[in-house]
Write an enzyme that holds these catalytic residues in place. Structure first.
Site, mmCIF file in Angstrom:
data_model
loop_
_atom_site.group_PDB
_atom_site.id
_atom_site.type_symbol
_atom_site.label_atom_id
_atom_site.label_comp_id
_atom_site.label_asym_id
_atom_site.label_seq_id
_atom_site.Cartn_x
_atom_site.Cartn_y
_atom_site.Cartn_z
ATOM 1 N N ARG A 31 0.866 -1.178 0.000
ATOM 2 C CA ARG A 31 0.000 0.000 0.000
ATOM 3 C C ARG A 31 0.908 1.234 0.000
ATOM 4 N NH1 ARG A 31 -3.077 2.994 4.781
ATOM 5 N NH2 ARG A 31 -4.262 4.409 3.485
ATOM 6 N N HIS A 65 -7.972 6.823 0.195
ATOM 7 C CA HIS A 65 -8.837 5.665 0.485
ATOM 8 C C HIS A 65 -9.338 5.006 -0.800
ATOM 9 C CE1 HIS A 65 -10.111 7.688 4.546
ATOM 10 N NE2 HIS A 65 -9.132 6.822 4.770
ATOM 11 N N MET A 100 -15.265 6.670 18.128
ATOM 12 C CA MET A 100 -16.708 6.819 17.975
ATOM 13 C C MET A 100 -17.504 5.973 18.979
ATOM 14 S SD MET A 100 -19.117 8.368 16.541
ATOM 15 C CE MET A 100 -18.786 9.159 14.975
ATOM 16 N N GLU A 146 -9.398 -3.859 2.325
ATOM 17 C CA GLU A 146 -8.350 -3.256 1.504
ATOM 18 C C GLU A 146 -7.241 -4.255 1.188
ATOM 19 O OE1 GLU A 146 -7.942 1.234 2.775
ATOM 20 O OE2 GLU A 146 -8.871 0.070 4.361
ATOM 21 N N GLY A 202 -13.620 5.628 9.003
ATOM 22 C CA GLY A 202 -12.776 5.003 10.028
ATOM 23 C C GLY A 202 -12.161 6.112 10.847
ATOM 24 N N ILE A 204 -16.563 2.856 11.581
ATOM 25 C CA ILE A 204 -17.797 3.558 11.981
ATOM 26 C C ILE A 204 -18.941 3.182 11.039
ATOM 27 C CG2 ILE A 204 -18.871 5.831 12.238
ATOM 28 C CD1 ILE A 204 -16.031 6.910 12.955
HETATM 29 P P1 ADP Z 1 -8.792 2.898 10.778
HETATM 30 O O1 ADP Z 1 -9.146 4.060 9.934
HETATM 31 O O2 ADP Z 1 -7.719 3.208 11.783
HETATM 32 O O3 ADP Z 1 -8.608 1.607 10.034
HETATM 33 P P2 ADP Z 1 -11.322 1.728 11.610
HETATM 34 O O4 ADP Z 1 -11.840 1.613 10.224
HETATM 35 O O5 ADP Z 1 -11.031 0.495 12.373
HETATM 36 O O6 ADP Z 1 -10.080 2.699 11.710
HETATM 37 O O7 ADP Z 1 -12.400 2.596 12.434
HETATM 38 C C1 ADP Z 1 -12.181 2.981 13.737
HETATM 39 C C2 ADP Z 1 -13.425 3.691 14.235
HETATM 40 O O8 ADP Z 1 -14.541 2.795 14.181
HETATM 41 C C3 ADP Z 1 -13.304 4.176 15.678
HETATM 42 O O9 ADP Z 1 -13.818 5.485 15.813
HETATM 43 C C4 ADP Z 1 -14.180 3.188 16.412
HETATM 44 O O10 ADP Z 1 -14.740 3.716 17.591
HETATM 45 C C5 ADP Z 1 -15.265 2.946 15.383
HETATM 46 N N1 ADP Z 1 -16.055 1.762 15.750
HETATM 47 C C6 ADP Z 1 -15.661 0.477 15.785
HETATM 48 N N2 ADP Z 1 -16.657 -0.322 16.263
HETATM 49 C C7 ADP Z 1 -17.697 0.508 16.562
HETATM 50 C C8 ADP Z 1 -19.023 0.310 17.073
HETATM 51 N N3 ADP Z 1 -19.471 -0.887 17.414
HETATM 52 N N4 ADP Z 1 -19.806 1.402 17.207
HETATM 53 C C9 ADP Z 1 -19.369 2.635 16.878
HETATM 54 N N5 ADP Z 1 -18.146 2.879 16.375
HETATM 55 C C10 ADP Z 1 -17.307 1.835 16.221
#
Ligand code: ADP
Length: 396
Positions: free
Chosen positions: A85, A174, A278, A380, A204, A326
């Site tokens: 990536r 992205h 979140m 991804e 995310g 999210i």
């Molecule tokens: P990254 O961009 O680092 O890959 P992710 O795609 O894993 O991140 O997203 C992380 C976000 O997803 C965080 O804000 C986390 O709180 C949110 N998230 C994960 N599970 C839940 C859930 N069950 N409810 C609300 N938000 C969530």
């Protein structure tokens, strides 16, 4: 053959060994705190998770650990290619590219556009080429998918010389995720991707929306850097460009400090004064925390506005796709966003929306809702493995 997918950050290395045809993952893991005494690598294999210390180790040691795992699995000889990536490919790359010395030089030329990300990607590529010298290495760019954006979407209204001389334009990021979920959404909707105008929302820690027409990116909320657009975990998203100068003078900060605060202390964290996460904010908002409530409201308000702008780029809206941590998990964010977007005709199915959590994708709008909205789990790594395999199979 298996494809090793690699994603290097400034002190981390995420890896996965996938079958590009099926997405099956034989091995995955994350090396963290590289270059420090606390360096370690977490390995996920066959449902088991182990952490191996790597004290003081950097990328070479981390790849050494990956090699050892592959040998233990008897798969060292089965790795057909390595897919990397790479965050920024500038205007040069509109597709994945085989990492020849010339291509690596071109990735290096993009460093000023992504000074935090591309150097780490390059260091990772060099270490991986040393460790896996016998197979092709392919760069898959976060920006490449968006190279189809029309000029009206990618130009800023700034002096033309900034664009010509310094590449000041909107690039979008992205791309791998937006491309993947658009394809999956078409499959779920049972319609050819070529016929669809979709808005994809990757939500995310970083977050962006993309206008996808016939499988091609027409606009993205992210711009020159991944700071533009939506409210994110710690990133502000859009602010008045006059803010930098004002805050610098009022708060006695340098431009670099203002930019760092917009990247690391803003977004959900800045608004809530509590967290960038979140899930945590939803819990706190449920308990009545005013900052958490405000952060959620601003996040959704800006997201809905950005989706509407993408719909303008498309001229038609056949579906809205939620993905990322999210987008895939927060029923509350989805329902509040669709409510704000009511004028487009979305009709939420509350039960379906509540069910679409933790890996359960699918429609979240009622049957007959025009347009539909759906959850697609992004992958991804699989997309990078597929693109890598496609390029290698095509004879590079
Ligand atoms: P990254 O961009 O680092 O890959 P992710 O795609 O894993 O991140 O997203 C992380 C976000 O997803 C965080 O804000 C986390 O709180 C949110 N998230 C994960 N599970 C839940 C859930 N069950 N409810 C609300 N938000 C969530």
């Amino acid at each position: 053959m298996w494809t090793l997918v690699v994603n290097c950050g400034s002190s981390s290395l995420k890896f996965a060994l996938l079958d590009p045809a099926t997405g099956e993952t034989a091995l995955a893991g994350l090396a963290e705190r590289l270059g420090t005494e606390a360096a370690s690598v977490r390995v996920d294999r066959g449902g088991e998770r182990r952490t191996v210390p790597l004290a003081g180790g950097g990328y070479p040691e981390a790849f050494g650990a990956v090699l050892a795992e592959l040998e233990a699995l008897g798969l060292r000889g089965e790795v057909g290619a390595v897919g990397h990536r790479v965050v920024h490919g500038g205007e040069r790359f509109s597709a994945p590219a085989c990492l020849t010395p010339e291509v690596l030089e071109a990735v290096r030329a993009c460093v000023p556009l992504a000074p935090l990300h591309n150097p780490a990607n390059i260091a990772g590529i060099e270490a991986a080429q040393s460790a896996f010298g016998d197979v092709p290495h392919v760069a898959v760019f976060d920006t490449a998918f968006h190279q189809t954006m029309p000029e009206v979407a990618y130009r800023y209204a700034v002096p033309e010389s900034w664009y010509r001389q310094h590449g000041v334009r909107r690039y979008g990021f992205h791309g791998t995720s937006h491309a993947f979920v658009a394809g999956e959404a078409a499959r779920l909707l049972g319609r050819p991707l070529e016929d669809l105008c979709l808005v994809t929302a990757h939500l995310g820690n970083g977050a962006s929306v993309c206008a996808v027409a016939g499988g091609r990116s027409m606009d993205s909320s992210m711009g020159l850097t991944p700071l533009e657009g939506l409210v994110m975990g710690t990133r502000s998203g859009d602010v008045d460009p006059g803010l930098h100068d004002y805050v610098a003078r009022q708060a006695g900060l340098s431009l670099t400090q203002v930019t760092a605060a917009l990247n690391k202390e803003s977004g959900l964290l800045g608004l809530s004064g509590l967290s960038n996460d979140m899930r945590e904010l939803e819990e706190a908002a449920g308990r009545g925390h005013p900052g958490a409530r405000l952060a959620l409201e601003v996040f959704v308000y800006r997201l809905a506005g950005a989706v509407a702008r993408m719909a303008v780029a498309l001229g038609r809206l056949d579906g809205l796709v939620f993905t990322g941590g999210i987008g895939e998990n927060s029923a509350a964010v989805r329902s509040a966003t669709l409510e704000r977007l009511g004028l487009f005709g979305f009709r939420l199915d509350p039960q379906a929306n509540a069910r679409a959590v933790r890996g359960q994708g699918g429609l979240v709008t009622a049957p007959g809702s025009q347009p539909p909205a759906l959850v697609v789990n992004t992958n991804e790594e699989w997309m990078i493995a597929r693109e890598t395999q496609r390029l290698v199979a095509g004879g590079l």
